[in-house]
Design a protein around this motif. Structure first.
Motif, mmCIF file in Angstrom:
data_model
loop_
_atom_site.group_PDB
_atom_site.id
_atom_site.type_symbol
_atom_site.label_atom_id
_atom_site.label_comp_id
_atom_site.label_asym_id
_atom_site.label_seq_id
_atom_site.Cartn_x
_atom_site.Cartn_y
_atom_site.Cartn_z
ATOM 1 N N ALA A 85 0.827 -1.208 0.000
ATOM 2 C CA ALA A 85 0.000 0.000 0.000
ATOM 3 C C ALA A 85 0.862 1.258 0.000
ATOM 4 N N ALA A 86 1.944 1.244 0.785
ATOM 5 C CA ALA A 86 2.825 2.407 0.845
ATOM 6 C C ALA A 86 3.515 2.642 -0.491
ATOM 7 N N ARG A 87 3.957 1.578 -1.140
ATOM 8 C CA ARG A 87 4.615 1.715 -2.442
ATOM 9 C C ARG A 87 3.643 2.255 -3.483
ATOM 10 N N ALA A 88 2.412 1.804 -3.459
ATOM 11 C CA ALA A 88 1.423 2.263 -4.433
ATOM 12 C C ALA A 88 1.118 3.752 -4.260
ATOM 13 N N ALA A 89 1.321 4.271 -3.051
ATOM 14 C CA ALA A 89 0.997 5.669 -2.786
ATOM 15 C C ALA A 89 2.156 6.615 -3.062
ATOM 16 N N VAL A 90 3.367 6.087 -3.257
ATOM 17 C CA VAL A 90 4.549 6.943 -3.410
ATOM 18 C C VAL A 90 4.412 7.895 -4.594
ATOM 19 N N GLN A 91 4.014 7.380 -5.751
ATOM 20 C CA GLN A 91 3.984 8.203 -6.954
ATOM 21 C C GLN A 91 3.067 9.405 -6.797
ATOM 22 N N GLY A 92 1.845 9.162 -6.329
ATOM 23 C CA GLY A 92 0.900 10.263 -6.189
ATOM 24 C C GLY A 92 1.295 11.263 -5.125
ATOM 25 N N TRP A 93 1.777 10.778 -3.988
ATOM 26 C CA TRP A 93 2.119 11.669 -2.886
ATOM 27 C C TRP A 93 3.386 12.466 -3.183
ATOM 28 N N SER A 94 4.391 11.823 -3.750
ATOM 29 C CA SER A 94 5.643 12.528 -4.028
ATOM 30 C C SER A 94 5.500 13.517 -5.178
ATOM 31 N N SER A 95 4.547 13.273 -6.087
ATOM 32 C CA SER A 95 4.357 14.183 -7.213
ATOM 33 C C SER A 95 3.349 15.297 -6.904
ATOM 34 N N ALA A 96 2.688 15.219 -5.749
ATOM 35 C CA ALA A 96 1.805 16.324 -5.341
ATOM 36 C C ALA A 96 2.656 17.560 -5.087
ATOM 37 N N THR A 97 2.066 18.721 -5.276
ATOM 38 C CA THR A 97 2.838 19.929 -5.014
ATOM 39 C C THR A 97 3.153 20.033 -3.524
ATOM 40 N N ALA A 98 4.273 20.663 -3.231
ATOM 41 C CA ALA A 98 4.642 20.850 -1.831
ATOM 42 C C ALA A 98 3.565 21.652 -1.103
ATOM 43 N N TYR A 99 2.978 22.598 -1.797
ATOM 44 C CA TYR A 99 1.913 23.409 -1.192
ATOM 45 C C TYR A 99 0.739 22.515 -0.790
ATOM 46 N N ASN A 133 24.288 25.294 -8.080
ATOM 47 C CA ASN A 133 25.668 25.105 -7.634
ATOM 48 C C ASN A 133 26.626 25.835 -8.576
ATOM 49 N N PRO A 134 27.627 26.518 -8.039
ATOM 50 C CA PRO A 134 28.600 27.197 -8.905
ATOM 51 C C PRO A 134 29.494 26.185 -9.614
ATOM 52 N N VAL A 135 29.571 26.264 -10.941
ATOM 53 C CA VAL A 135 30.413 25.358 -11.726
ATOM 54 C C VAL A 135 31.187 26.169 -12.771
ATOM 55 N N ALA A 136 32.308 25.622 -13.190
ATOM 56 C CA ALA A 136 33.122 26.278 -14.214
ATOM 57 C C ALA A 136 32.778 25.673 -15.563
ATOM 58 N N GLY A 137 31.898 26.309 -16.276
ATOM 59 C CA GLY A 137 31.513 25.784 -17.584
ATOM 60 C C GLY A 137 30.214 26.404 -18.049
ATOM 61 N N PRO A 138 29.869 26.218 -19.317
ATOM 62 C CA PRO A 138 28.667 26.837 -19.895
ATOM 63 C C PRO A 138 27.401 26.022 -19.617
ATOM 64 N N TYR A 139 27.132 25.757 -18.351
ATOM 65 C CA TYR A 139 25.934 24.994 -18.008
ATOM 66 C C TYR A 139 25.487 25.337 -16.591
ATOM 67 N N PHE A 140 24.234 25.018 -16.329
ATOM 68 C CA PHE A 140 23.682 25.136 -14.984
ATOM 69 C C PHE A 140 23.851 23.802 -14.270
ATOM 70 N N ASN A 141 24.078 23.867 -12.970
ATOM 71 C CA ASN A 141 24.133 22.664 -12.140
ATOM 72 C C ASN A 141 23.178 22.891 -10.971
ATOM 73 N N LEU A 142 22.079 22.139 -10.963
ATOM 74 C CA LEU A 142 21.024 22.347 -9.971
ATOM 75 C C LEU A 142 20.857 21.103 -9.101
ATOM 76 N N SER A 143 20.703 21.304 -7.801
ATOM 77 C CA SER A 143 20.433 20.204 -6.873
ATOM 78 C C SER A 143 19.039 20.376 -6.303
ATOM 79 N N ALA A 144 18.286 19.273 -6.271
ATOM 80 C CA ALA A 144 16.915 19.317 -5.749
ATOM 81 C C ALA A 144 16.686 18.133 -4.810
ATOM 82 N N PRO A 145 16.122 18.369 -3.624
ATOM 83 C CA PRO A 145 15.825 17.264 -2.710
ATOM 84 C C PRO A 145 14.622 16.461 -3.191
ATOM 85 N N GLU A 146 14.700 15.154 -3.012
ATOM 86 C CA GLU A 146 13.607 14.262 -3.386
ATOM 87 C C GLU A 146 13.366 13.271 -2.256
ATOM 88 N N PRO A 147 12.144 12.735 -2.151
ATOM 89 C CA PRO A 147 11.873 11.762 -1.093
ATOM 90 C C PRO A 147 12.624 10.455 -1.329
#
Length: 274
Positions: A49-63, A118-132
């Motif tokens: 049951a918990a595994r089946a709920a992960v997708q919907g709950w984790s993809s809900a907006t934080a708000y 994150n600051p990086v040396a190069g022509p790109y963005f480096n972004l970190s995002a927390p996930e469950p």
């Protein structure tokens, strides 16, 4: 008139948003009630049951997750006297309500505080995002019965995890009554699943389950049992939160450790272009 015989309440498990009886049909007496004695199969069903709920709950907006946690606080406030009648001190119920509100406020702030560019040396963005992390097994502390339970559930689900909780065998009534609060609080079924009964029967199943991503041993008082569970958890490299000390103050400022311990960090690289 014949003396009326009171009807003893039978508390059931809370799995997938429903209240099933234990598949074993067993129960044990607590105060003037019967409480379900969960089996290993019940534990496995709760993980499904918990595994089946992960997708919907984790993809809900934080708000939205914050709104739902706040709704839990509202419903818990409305049932304050019921918890007091079960023996939970009034100040503990009040602190538990406040704790749900506190975590609700963190729902839409975790990404900003624990993610970013994150600051990086190069022509790109480096972004970190927390996930469950995913599915988290939790051993609830024996006391304080309600506040300790809220203190391990709320920080796990606020970021999008789902949980399977092994309630304290000595203080299960607060847990099963909280399940009734959660069932009427807009929380999707399966996000929180609560098992009652002997820890020795259900928790090893959760620790060794390959579809459980982390385990919080907060309420494990026996060091040998904790070590056994850690060994079982190592089979699929579960993240393990160690037992809390017996003198842990659940009324104190909870801090962010229990939330951040159950987060993963995803790093994304993206070219800036010419």
């Amino acid at each position: 008139m014949a003396e009326r015989v009171a009807v003893r309440k039978t508390y059931k498990l809370f799995i997938g948003g429903k209240f099933p009886r234990s598949e074993s049909g067993r129960s044990y007496p607590v105060q003037s009630s019967n409480v379900a004695l969960a089996s290993r199969k019940d534990a496995r069903d709760a993980v499904v049951a918990a595994r089946a709920a992960v997708q919907g709950w984790s993809s809900a907006t934080a708000y939205n997750r914050g709104q739902i946690l706040y709704r839990v606080a509202e419903m818990l406030e409305g049932r304050r006297e019921q918890f007091v009648a079960l023996g939970v001190p009034g100040d503990e119920v009040d602190t538990a309500v406040d704790r749900w509100v506190w975590y609700a406020g963190w729902a839409d702030k975790l990404a900003q505080v624990y993610g970013g560019a994150n600051p990086v040396a190069g022509p790109y963005f480096n972004l970190s995002a927390p996930e469950p992390t995913g599915v988290v097994a939790v051993v609830a502390p024996a006391g304080p019965a309600l506040l300790g339970l809220v203190g391990v559930i709320a920080p796990a689900i606020v970021s999008g995890n789902t949980v399977v909780v092994a309630a304290s065998p000595s203080a299960p009534l607060a847990a099963v009554t909280l399940a009734e609060v959660l069932a009427t609080s807009d929380l999707p079924g399966g996000v929180v699943n609560i098992l009652t009964g002997a820890l020795a029967e259900t928790v090893p199943t959760l620790a060794g389950h390959l579809d459980v991503n982390a385990i919080d041993l907060a309420g494990v008082a026996d060091p040998a049992f904790a070590t056994e569970l850690e060994v079982q958890a190592a089979e699929n490299l579960k993240r393990v939160l160690r037992p809390v000390p017996a003198d842990h103050d659940w009324f104190a400022d909870p801090g962010v450790t229990r939330m951040t311990a159950l987060l993963e960090t995803k790093t994304v690289w993206h070219p800036k272009g010419v």
